[in-house]
Design a protein around this motif. Structure first.
Motif, PDB file in Angstrom:
ATOM      1  N   VAL A  75       1.879  40.626   1.993  1.00  0.00           N
ATOM      2  CA  VAL A  75       2.450  39.415   2.569  1.00  0.00           C
ATOM      3  C   VAL A  75       1.760  38.163   2.023  1.00  0.00           C
ATOM      4  CG1 VAL A  75       3.353  40.471   4.670  1.00  0.00           C
ATOM      5  CG2 VAL A  75       0.966  39.744   4.603  1.00  0.00           C
ATOM      6  N   TRP A  76       1.306  38.245   0.778  1.00  0.00           N
ATOM      7  CA  TRP A  76       0.810  37.073   0.071  1.00  0.00           C
ATOM      8  C   TRP A  76       1.824  36.696  -1.001  1.00  0.00           C
ATOM      9  CZ3 TRP A  76      -2.362  40.355   2.517  1.00  0.00           C
ATOM     10  CH2 TRP A  76      -3.455  39.812   3.212  1.00  0.00           C
ATOM     11  N   PRO A  77       1.993  35.423  -1.282  1.00  0.00           N
ATOM     12  CA  PRO A  77       2.986  35.020  -2.277  1.00  0.00           C
ATOM     13  C   PRO A  77       2.771  35.651  -3.651  1.00  0.00           C
ATOM     14  CG  PRO A  77       2.344  33.134  -0.955  1.00  0.00           C
ATOM     15  CD  PRO A  77       1.427  34.253  -0.561  1.00  0.00           C
ATOM     16  N   ASP A  78       1.542  35.771  -4.079  1.00  0.00           N
ATOM     17  CA  ASP A  78       1.235  36.362  -5.385  1.00  0.00           C
ATOM     18  C   ASP A  78       0.174  37.425  -5.173  1.00  0.00           C
ATOM     19  OD1 ASP A  78       0.507  37.054  -7.950  1.00  0.00           O
ATOM     20  OD2 ASP A  78       0.365  34.993  -8.682  1.00  0.00           O
ATOM     21  N   MET A  79       0.568  38.692  -5.322  1.00  0.00           N
ATOM     22  CA  MET A  79      -0.346  39.780  -5.011  1.00  0.00           C
ATOM     23  C   MET A  79      -1.401  40.004  -6.096  1.00  0.00           C
ATOM     24  SD  MET A  79       0.359  40.671  -1.971  1.00  0.00           S
ATOM     25  CE  MET A  79      -0.715  42.101  -1.892  1.00  0.00           C
ATOM     26  N   THR A  80      -1.297  39.303  -7.226  1.00  0.00           N
ATOM     27  CA  THR A  80      -2.392  39.391  -8.201  1.00  0.00           C
ATOM     28  C   THR A  80      -3.650  38.729  -7.643  1.00  0.00           C
ATOM     29  OG1 THR A  80      -1.765  37.347  -9.358  1.00  0.00           O
ATOM     30  CG2 THR A  80      -0.789  39.425 -10.150  1.00  0.00           C
ATOM     31  N   THR A  81      -3.483  37.859  -6.660  1.00  0.00           N
ATOM     32  CA  THR A  81      -4.654  37.258  -6.016  1.00  0.00           C
ATOM     33  C   THR A  81      -5.350  38.246  -5.087  1.00  0.00           C
ATOM     34  OG1 THR A  81      -3.404  36.399  -4.105  1.00  0.00           O
ATOM     35  CG2 THR A  81      -3.524  35.001  -6.083  1.00  0.00           C
ATOM     36  N   GLN A  82      -4.691  39.388  -4.857  1.00  0.00           N
ATOM     37  CA  GLN A  82      -5.247  40.416  -3.978  1.00  0.00           C
ATOM     38  C   GLN A  82      -5.658  41.662  -4.759  1.00  0.00           C
ATOM     39  OE1 GLN A  82      -5.665  39.463  -0.734  1.00  0.00           O
ATOM     40  NE2 GLN A  82      -4.844  37.526  -1.532  1.00  0.00           N
ATOM     41  N   GLY A  83      -5.808  41.518  -6.084  1.00  0.00           N
ATOM     42  CA  GLY A  83      -6.334  42.611  -6.884  1.00  0.00           C
ATOM     43  C   GLY A  83      -5.320  43.395  -7.689  1.00  0.00           C
ATOM     44  N   TYR A  84      -4.031  43.100  -7.561  1.00  0.00           N
ATOM     45  CA  TYR A  84      -3.021  43.795  -8.352  1.00  0.00           C
ATOM     46  C   TYR A  84      -2.947  43.188  -9.755  1.00  0.00           C
ATOM     47  CZ  TYR A  84      -1.337  46.228  -4.188  1.00  0.00           C
ATOM     48  OH  TYR A  84      -1.240  47.039  -3.079  1.00  0.00           O
ATOM     49  N   ASP A  85      -2.719  44.043 -10.738  1.00  0.00           N
ATOM     50  CA  ASP A  85      -2.685  43.579 -12.134  1.00  0.00           C
ATOM     51  C   ASP A  85      -1.429  42.787 -12.450  1.00  0.00           C
ATOM     52  OD1 ASP A  85      -5.127  44.783 -12.671  1.00  0.00           O
ATOM     53  OD2 ASP A  85      -4.195  46.677 -13.277  1.00  0.00           O
ATOM     54  N   ARG A  86      -0.335  43.098 -11.775  1.00  0.00           N
ATOM     55  CA  ARG A  86       0.937  42.451 -12.081  1.00  0.00           C
ATOM     56  C   ARG A  86       1.757  42.291 -10.822  1.00  0.00           C
ATOM     57  NH1 ARG A  86       5.601  45.144 -16.035  1.00  0.00           N
ATOM     58  NH2 ARG A  86       7.364  43.920 -15.248  1.00  0.00           N
ATOM     59  N   ASP A  87       2.513  41.211 -10.752  1.00  0.00           N
ATOM     60  CA  ASP A  87       3.408  40.956  -9.627  1.00  0.00           C
ATOM     61  C   ASP A  87       4.589  40.143 -10.146  1.00  0.00           C
ATOM     62  OD1 ASP A  87       4.690  40.489  -7.268  1.00  0.00           O
ATOM     63  OD2 ASP A  87       3.041  39.389  -6.307  1.00  0.00           O
ATOM     64  N   ASP A  88       5.771  40.759 -10.149  1.00  0.00           N
ATOM     65  CA  ASP A  88       6.974  40.085 -10.640  1.00  0.00           C
ATOM     66  C   ASP A  88       7.610  39.173  -9.589  1.00  0.00           C
ATOM     67  OD1 ASP A  88       6.616  41.508 -12.954  1.00  0.00           O
ATOM     68  OD2 ASP A  88       8.216  42.964 -12.566  1.00  0.00           O
ATOM     69  N   PHE A  89       7.189  39.299  -8.338  1.00  0.00           N
ATOM     70  CA  PHE A  89       7.941  38.602  -7.293  1.00  0.00           C
ATOM     71  C   PHE A  89       7.811  37.085  -7.333  1.00  0.00           C
ATOM     72  CE2 PHE A  89       9.336  37.363  -3.035  1.00  0.00           C
ATOM     73  CZ  PHE A  89      10.543  38.039  -3.004  1.00  0.00           C
ATOM     74  N   PRO A  90       6.659  36.507  -7.665  1.00  0.00           N
ATOM     75  CA  PRO A  90       6.617  35.040  -7.732  1.00  0.00           C
ATOM     76  C   PRO A  90       7.671  34.451  -8.671  1.00  0.00           C
ATOM     77  CG  PRO A  90       4.395  35.906  -7.711  1.00  0.00           C
ATOM     78  CD  PRO A  90       5.319  37.091  -7.854  1.00  0.00           C
ATOM     79  N   ARG A  91       7.893  35.085  -9.818  1.00  0.00           N
ATOM     80  CA  ARG A  91       8.924  34.599 -10.744  1.00  0.00           C
ATOM     81  C   ARG A  91      10.309  34.777 -10.131  1.00  0.00           C
ATOM     82  NH1 ARG A  91      12.386  37.067 -13.745  1.00  0.00           N
ATOM     83  NH2 ARG A  91      11.338  39.074 -13.452  1.00  0.00           N
ATOM     84  N   ILE A  92      10.570  35.936  -9.514  1.00  0.00           N
ATOM     85  CA  ILE A  92      11.865  36.182  -8.877  1.00  0.00           C
ATOM     86  C   ILE A  92      12.118  35.148  -7.782  1.00  0.00           C
ATOM     87  CG2 ILE A  92      13.150  37.808  -7.419  1.00  0.00           C
ATOM     88  CD1 ILE A  92      11.741  40.073  -8.994  1.00  0.00           C
ATOM     89  N   TYR A  93      11.088  34.838  -7.021  1.00  0.00           N
ATOM     90  CA  TYR A  93      11.252  33.866  -5.947  1.00  0.00           C
ATOM     91  C   TYR A  93      11.602  32.493  -6.505  1.00  0.00           C
ATOM     92  CZ  TYR A  93      10.395  30.864  -1.984  1.00  0.00           C
ATOM     93  OH  TYR A  93      10.556  29.926  -0.998  1.00  0.00           O
ATOM     94  N   ARG A  94      10.841  32.035  -7.474  1.00  0.00           N
ATOM     95  CA  ARG A  94      11.059  30.683  -7.996  1.00  0.00           C
ATOM     96  C   ARG A  94      12.386  30.549  -8.740  1.00  0.00           C
ATOM     97  NH1 ARG A  94       7.994  27.953  -4.678  1.00  0.00           N
ATOM     98  NH2 ARG A  94       5.808  28.584  -4.757  1.00  0.00           N
ATOM     99  N   GLU A  95      12.764  31.587  -9.495  1.00  0.00           N
ATOM    100  CA  GLU A  95      13.960  31.485 -10.329  1.00  0.00           C
ATOM    101  C   GLU A  95      15.243  31.847  -9.596  1.00  0.00           C
ATOM    102  OE1 GLU A  95      13.391  33.787 -13.864  1.00  0.00           O
ATOM    103  OE2 GLU A  95      11.649  32.617 -14.537  1.00  0.00           O
TER     104      GLU A  95
END
Length: 252
Positions: A75-95
């Motif tokens: 439930v964080w906007p960008d899960m790379t800030t929580q230790g994940y190497d990749r997160d496609d959702f921020p781009r999906i959200y913005r675009e």
């Protein structure tokens, strides 16, 4: 998936007689199937009715098959800030999500409930609900939500209740009768698009899918023309609910 000819003809007649234009609207559809592309999705079969009507009316429709992307749970906007190497959702959200007027959540039923992919994308949408617009309203104010569900077991109304509650809770407007579903026989039976399933020929499901699509269109049109939800009384600018000793934002 192709729409049966009789349904396509009905959609064409309705679109030709539409009371107004919808060509400036955008919709994003999240398909929570567990099947990766290009494997056919049963959910796409029922979605084809709603998508076909939207596109016939000129609405820009972007479909995201969730399982095709790297979207970590959380439930964080960008899960790379929580230790994940990749997160496609921020781009999906913005675009796709941010500019959309309509958000449609679709997916299969498993064990009487929504799929893991559907739930994941709802949690990730939730992560952005703390953002506000210029008037101080939550970020999803002015957007309209709906849900489409398929399965060969019971659970259609249960899934609709969960998804629609989640969407309204984060700020979307939910029109009347904004869900549609199809359930086959219990047990190892046919799915919606299987030959002989009766899914595409089910007039009740087809009618409700068409009703849902028009209702989300009507409400999206009204909100767009009105400049969104009226701001009086619902602006976060009027409230300070911050808790310095508790780092989790209020919306979580």
């Amino acid at each position: 998936m192709p729409i049966p000819a009789s349904i396509q003809q009905f959609i064409d007649r309705q679109a030709d007689a539409a009371p107004t234009s919808y060509g400036d609207l955008r919709a994003v559809v999240f398909n929570g199937t567990l099947k990766r592309s290009p494997e056919p999705s049963q959910t796409d079969g029922l979605l084809a009715i709603s998508r076909g009507l939207l596109e016939r009316l000129g609405v820009q429709v972007d479909v995201v098959r969730i399982v095709d992307h790297v979207i970590p749970p959380g439930v964080w906007p960008d899960m790379t800030t929580q230790g994940y190497d990749r997160d496609d959702f921020p781009r999906i959200y913005r675009e796709l999500v941010e500019p959309a007027d309509i958000i449609l959540i679709a997916g299969p039923i498993w064990l009487g409930d929504q799929s893991s992919q559907t739930r994941t994308v709802i949690e990730r949408l939730y992560a952005y609900s703390g953002e506000v617009n210029a008037a101080g309203q939550w970020s999803y104010y002015g957007k309209v939500g709906g849900v489409v569900t398929t399965g060969n077991e019971d659970g259609g109304k249960h899934v609709s209740a969960q998804v629609l509650y989640a969407l309204q809770h984060i700020g979307l407007t939910i029109p009347p009768q904004s869900d549609a579903y199809w359930n086959g026989e219990a047990g190892p039976g046919d799915s919606y698009s299987d030959p002989g399933s009766g899914g595409p020929e089910n007039a009740w499901t087809t009618r409700n899918t068409v009703f849902m699509t028009w209702n989300i269109l009507h409400y999206a049109r009204m909100l767009k023309d009105a400049g969104g939800v009226p701001t009086y009384g619902n602006s976060t600018h009027d409230w300070d609910l911050s808790h310095p000793d508790h780092p989790n934002p209020e919306y979580r």
